[in-house]
Structures are given as structure tokens and as C-alpha cells.
Write a protein that holds these residues in place. Structure first.
Motif, PDB file in Angstrom:
ATOM      1  N   PHE A 220      52.330  -9.619  48.126  1.00  0.00           N
ATOM      2  CA  PHE A 220      53.321  -8.965  48.978  1.00  0.00           C
ATOM      3  C   PHE A 220      54.603  -8.632  48.230  1.00  0.00           C
ATOM      4  CE2 PHE A 220      50.768 -11.490  52.036  1.00  0.00           C
ATOM      5  CZ  PHE A 220      50.226 -10.425  52.733  1.00  0.00           C
ATOM      6  N   LEU A 221      54.868  -9.347  47.174  1.00  0.00           N
ATOM      7  CA  LEU A 221      56.044  -9.054  46.358  1.00  0.00           C
ATOM      8  C   LEU A 221      55.927  -7.669  45.722  1.00  0.00           C
ATOM      9  CD1 LEU A 221      58.717 -10.244  45.342  1.00  0.00           C
ATOM     10  CD2 LEU A 221      57.479 -11.215  43.401  1.00  0.00           C
ATOM     11  N   ALA A 222      54.705  -7.154  45.640  1.00  0.00           N
ATOM     12  CA  ALA A 222      54.488  -5.836  45.037  1.00  0.00           C
ATOM     13  C   ALA A 222      55.041  -4.713  45.909  1.00  0.00           C
ATOM     14  CB  ALA A 222      52.989  -5.606  44.819  1.00  0.00           C
ATOM     15  N   ILE A 223      55.148  -4.918  47.212  1.00  0.00           N
ATOM     16  CA  ILE A 223      55.506  -3.811  48.114  1.00  0.00           C
ATOM     17  C   ILE A 223      56.867  -3.215  47.792  1.00  0.00           C
ATOM     18  CG2 ILE A 223      55.890  -3.144  50.516  1.00  0.00           C
ATOM     19  CD1 ILE A 223      53.734  -5.196  51.293  1.00  0.00           C
ATOM     20  N   PRO A 224      57.956  -4.017  47.700  1.00  0.00           N
ATOM     21  CA  PRO A 224      59.238  -3.393  47.323  1.00  0.00           C
ATOM     22  C   PRO A 224      59.209  -2.775  45.934  1.00  0.00           C
ATOM     23  CG  PRO A 224      59.437  -5.805  47.434  1.00  0.00           C
ATOM     24  CD  PRO A 224      58.127  -5.442  48.025  1.00  0.00           C
ATOM     25  N   VAL A 225      58.430  -3.360  45.016  1.00  0.00           N
ATOM     26  CA  VAL A 225      58.309  -2.786  43.665  1.00  0.00           C
ATOM     27  C   VAL A 225      57.601  -1.432  43.734  1.00  0.00           C
ATOM     28  CG1 VAL A 225      57.435  -3.157  41.331  1.00  0.00           C
ATOM     29  CG2 VAL A 225      58.247  -5.101  42.663  1.00  0.00           C
ATOM     30  N   ILE A 226      56.594  -1.332  44.595  1.00  0.00           N
ATOM     31  CA  ILE A 226      55.855  -0.074  44.757  1.00  0.00           C
ATOM     32  C   ILE A 226      56.759   1.018  45.327  1.00  0.00           C
ATOM     33  CG2 ILE A 226      54.027   1.040  46.104  1.00  0.00           C
ATOM     34  CD1 ILE A 226      52.404  -1.565  45.760  1.00  0.00           C
ATOM     35  N   VAL A 227      57.587   0.662  46.297  1.00  0.00           N
ATOM     36  CA  VAL A 227      58.524   1.645  46.866  1.00  0.00           C
ATOM     37  C   VAL A 227      59.488   2.132  45.788  1.00  0.00           C
ATOM     38  CG1 VAL A 227      60.378   1.995  48.545  1.00  0.00           C
ATOM     39  CG2 VAL A 227      58.330   0.718  49.201  1.00  0.00           C
ATOM     40  N   LEU A 228      59.980   1.195  44.966  1.00  0.00           N
ATOM     41  CA  LEU A 228      60.869   1.571  43.863  1.00  0.00           C
ATOM     42  C   LEU A 228      60.144   2.468  42.868  1.00  0.00           C
ATOM     43  CD1 LEU A 228      63.597   1.298  42.434  1.00  0.00           C
ATOM     44  CD2 LEU A 228      62.737  -0.792  41.346  1.00  0.00           C
ATOM     45  N   LEU A 229      58.888   2.122  42.540  1.00  0.00           N
ATOM     46  CA  LEU A 229      58.079   2.942  41.631  1.00  0.00           C
ATOM     47  C   LEU A 229      57.882   4.343  42.198  1.00  0.00           C
ATOM     48  CD1 LEU A 229      56.219   3.159  39.093  1.00  0.00           C
ATOM     49  CD2 LEU A 229      54.347   2.367  40.563  1.00  0.00           C
ATOM     50  N   TYR A 230      57.659   4.433  43.491  1.00  0.00           N
ATOM     51  CA  TYR A 230      57.480   5.723  44.168  1.00  0.00           C
ATOM     52  C   TYR A 230      58.710   6.615  43.970  1.00  0.00           C
ATOM     53  CZ  TYR A 230      56.828   8.928  48.162  1.00  0.00           C
ATOM     54  OH  TYR A 230      56.701  10.030  48.964  1.00  0.00           O
ATOM     55  N   ILE A 231      59.884   6.029  44.134  1.00  0.00           N
ATOM     56  CA  ILE A 231      61.122   6.793  43.971  1.00  0.00           C
ATOM     57  C   ILE A 231      61.316   7.198  42.509  1.00  0.00           C
ATOM     58  CG2 ILE A 231      63.639   6.688  44.166  1.00  0.00           C
ATOM     59  CD1 ILE A 231      63.206   4.741  46.536  1.00  0.00           C
ATOM     60  N   LEU A 232      61.089   6.254  41.592  1.00  0.00           N
ATOM     61  CA  LEU A 232      61.291   6.535  40.168  1.00  0.00           C
ATOM     62  C   LEU A 232      60.331   7.602  39.655  1.00  0.00           C
ATOM     63  CD1 LEU A 232      61.888   2.939  38.730  1.00  0.00           C
ATOM     64  CD2 LEU A 232      63.584   4.746  39.080  1.00  0.00           C
ATOM     65  N   LEU A 233      59.045   7.499  40.037  1.00  0.00           N
ATOM     66  CA  LEU A 233      58.063   8.499  39.601  1.00  0.00           C
ATOM     67  C   LEU A 233      58.390   9.885  40.170  1.00  0.00           C
ATOM     68  CD1 LEU A 233      54.651   6.590  39.840  1.00  0.00           C
ATOM     69  CD2 LEU A 233      55.864   7.305  37.779  1.00  0.00           C
ATOM     70  N   SER A 234      58.904   9.912  41.390  1.00  0.00           N
ATOM     71  CA  SER A 234      59.294  11.193  41.992  1.00  0.00           C
ATOM     72  C   SER A 234      60.445  11.825  41.224  1.00  0.00           C
ATOM     73  CB  SER A 234      59.697  10.987  43.458  1.00  0.00           C
ATOM     74  OG  SER A 234      58.600  10.549  44.234  1.00  0.00           O
ATOM     75  N   LEU A 235      61.414  10.996  40.832  1.00  0.00           N
ATOM     76  CA  LEU A 235      62.549  11.520  40.061  1.00  0.00           C
ATOM     77  C   LEU A 235      62.098  12.007  38.691  1.00  0.00           C
ATOM     78  CD1 LEU A 235      65.241   8.819  40.977  1.00  0.00           C
ATOM     79  CD2 LEU A 235      65.139  11.196  41.788  1.00  0.00           C
ATOM     80  N   ILE A 236      61.189  11.248  38.042  1.00  0.00           N
ATOM     81  CA  ILE A 236      60.670  11.652  36.728  1.00  0.00           C
ATOM     82  C   ILE A 236      59.856  12.944  36.847  1.00  0.00           C
ATOM     83  CG2 ILE A 236      59.067  11.014  34.887  1.00  0.00           C
ATOM     84  CD1 ILE A 236      59.875   8.070  35.438  1.00  0.00           C
ATOM     85  N   ASN A 237      59.053  13.032  37.904  1.00  0.00           N
ATOM     86  CA  ASN A 237      58.211  14.203  38.114  1.00  0.00           C
ATOM     87  C   ASN A 237      59.045  15.455  38.357  1.00  0.00           C
ATOM     88  OD1 ASN A 237      55.547  15.395  38.505  1.00  0.00           O
ATOM     89  ND2 ASN A 237      56.122  15.599  40.664  1.00  0.00           N
ATOM     90  N   LYS A 238      60.189  15.267  38.999  1.00  0.00           N
ATOM     91  CA  LYS A 238      61.064  16.407  39.298  1.00  0.00           C
ATOM     92  C   LYS A 238      61.838  16.838  38.060  1.00  0.00           C
ATOM     93  CE  LYS A 238      64.742  17.929  42.407  1.00  0.00           C
ATOM     94  NZ  LYS A 238      65.698  17.543  43.473  1.00  0.00           N
ATOM     95  N   ASN A 239      62.169  15.848  37.202  1.00  0.00           N
ATOM     96  CA  ASN A 239      62.945  16.147  35.989  1.00  0.00           C
ATOM     97  C   ASN A 239      62.188  15.674  34.738  1.00  0.00           C
ATOM     98  OD1 ASN A 239      65.522  17.025  37.325  1.00  0.00           O
ATOM     99  ND2 ASN A 239      65.335  14.965  38.194  1.00  0.00           N
ATOM    100  N   PRO A 240      61.086  16.342  34.390  1.00  0.00           N
ATOM    101  CA  PRO A 240      60.266  15.911  33.246  1.00  0.00           C
ATOM    102  C   PRO A 240      61.042  16.057  31.932  1.00  0.00           C
ATOM    103  CG  PRO A 240      59.563  18.079  34.031  1.00  0.00           C
ATOM    104  CD  PRO A 240      60.590  17.595  35.001  1.00  0.00           C
TER     105      PRO A 240
END
Length: 240
Positions: A220-240
């Protein structure tokens, strides 16, 4: 007949949210989280069914947001209310919060999440551009983030984590961050596959595989990390 199938699935999301609301009010947050997870599964399934059956209706769009308002908007607000009460009283309280004779204003700040979710869903309903991506954190992702906290308390026997989660300043800060992310202008990718090509969906495959590995290793500790990863990957994907 087939046009009613996605709407029926959406109603199952709403029904799950109603059950989760009852458990959240009774402060059985583990069961509330379970039915939120079930509701979010139905929320994903109704969109999948609509695309598979090639049916789309305006009532389906509105119904989907109404169901999300309960499952992913009201329930996280109640859960944060309960967590703030626990933070004030120094531990878990299994009482029905409506029966408490002494109550401060602090726990009610948890409903900022509910208000921000309502505003986010209203904006989503009139925005025709959020098809292949989202603007702001989707309410189901935010609900998973908030409902992960009681699960971490219950299943990760760690005094440091418990001390952080049951700190009222942490909870208030998270409430404000949650409200900001829901209504931010951050563009986040949607988990919708137009095809199965790795080239076209690399960010989605990377996210799904990474999430699976973290869920297996961190639970369950993974859930907040996954949400953070989701945001970070989206930012990276938008600004490669």
C-alpha cells in the motif's frame, strides 16, 4: 440495448461509492477503501465498454461524473475528516463521528478535497479537449492517494510512517496539495490505448510495469509513490 451497458456499469461505480460512504462515516476506512477501489474499477470498465461497443451519450458523460463525485470526491473527504480527527486525538477512533460531543473545526477542512473534486469534475464536463490526456489530477487517482493513508496505517507497522500520517499539519498540507493538483493546469496522460504499439504507448507501458513492481514490493505504500510517478512521467512526456 447495448447503449445501456456502460451506464449500468457506471451505476455500479455509484453503488460502490454509496457503500464506501457508509463505511467511511463509520470510520471503517479499510472497507471504505476497498469499495472505492471497486468503484474505480467500474469507472475504468464503463469507459472501456463504451469504446468497445461504440456507444457514447451525453447522459453517460454526466452520470460518470456524478458517480465519481461520490466514489472519488465525497469518500476521500470523509476519510480525511476521520484522519484529522485521529490526528487530534492521537489514535484510531471507531466511533461514528456524528455521535461525538466534542468536535473542533479542524477535521472539516478535510472536505476541501470534496469541494475541489466537485469543481474539477464540473470543469471536466465542459472541457472537450480532455480525451487523450487530463488537465489536473483525475479524481480517481486523488481518491487512491487519500485512501492509501489508512491502509498504510493498518498494514505497515511503522512508527515513523504512522507519526507522519497522523500529524495534523501533514494532513492539512496534503489536503491543500490534493485540491491544487485536482484543479491545476498540469497535463497528465490518460491510460487509453488507441493501439498496442510500444512506440505510441511507451509512457503508458512504463507506468503500468513500474506500478506493478512497486505494488508487489511496497504494497500500500506504493500508492502515493505511483501517483507521484504518474505526475513526473507526465511532465517528462510533455517536455522530453
Amino acid at each position: 440495448m447495448k447503449q445501456y451497458i456502460p451506464n449500468f456499469i457506471t451505476l455500479l461505480n455509484l453503488f460502490s461509492g454509496c457503500i464506501a460512504t457508509v463505511f467511511a462515516v463509520l470510520n471503517h476506512l479499510e472497507l471504505a477503501a476497498l469499495f472505492v477501489f471497486i468503484g474505480i474499477f467500474f469507472d475504468f470498465l464503463d469507459g472501456f465498454a463504451a469504446r468497445l461497443l461504440n456507444v457514447k451519450s451525453e447522459i453517460g458523460v454526466q452520470l460518470d461524473s456524478l458517480a465519481d463525485m461520490i466514489t472519488s470526491g465525497l469518500v476521500p473527504g470523509i476519510a480525511m475528516f476521520q484522519l484529522l480527527q485521529m490526528a487530534e486525538r492521537g489514535g484510531w477512533n471507531l466511533g461514528f463521528f456524528g455521535h461525538e460531543t466534542e468536535m473542533t473545526a479542524l477535521p472539516f477542512f478535510g472536505f476541501i478535497i470534496t469541494l475541489a473534486s466537485a469543481y474539477r469534475l464540473a470543469k471536466f464536463n465542459i472541457d472537450e479537449n480532455q480525451v487523450s490526456s487530463f488537465v489536473g489530477l483525475p479524481t480517481p487517482a486523488n481518491a487512491l492517494l487519500i485512501l492509501s493513508l489508512p491502509l498504510i496505517l493498518l498494514h505497515h507497522n511503522n512508527d515513523v510512517l504512522s507519526g507522519i500520517i497522523l500529524n495534523q499539519w501533514f494532513l492539512l498540507g496534503l489536503t491543500l496539495v490534493s485540491a491544487f493538483l485536482l484543479n491545476s493546469r498540469i497535463e497528465l496522460f490518460a491510460l487509453k490505448f488507441d493501439n498496442w504499439s510500444f512506440k505510441d504507448n511507451a509512457i503508458r507501458y512504463l507506468f503500468l510495469v513500474g506500478s506493478l513492481v512497486m505494488l508487489i514490493t511496497l504494497r500500500f505504500l506504493a500508492i502515493p509513490v505511483i501517483v507521484l510517478l504518474y505526475i513526473l512521467l507526465s511532465l517528462i512526456n510533455k517536455n522530453p
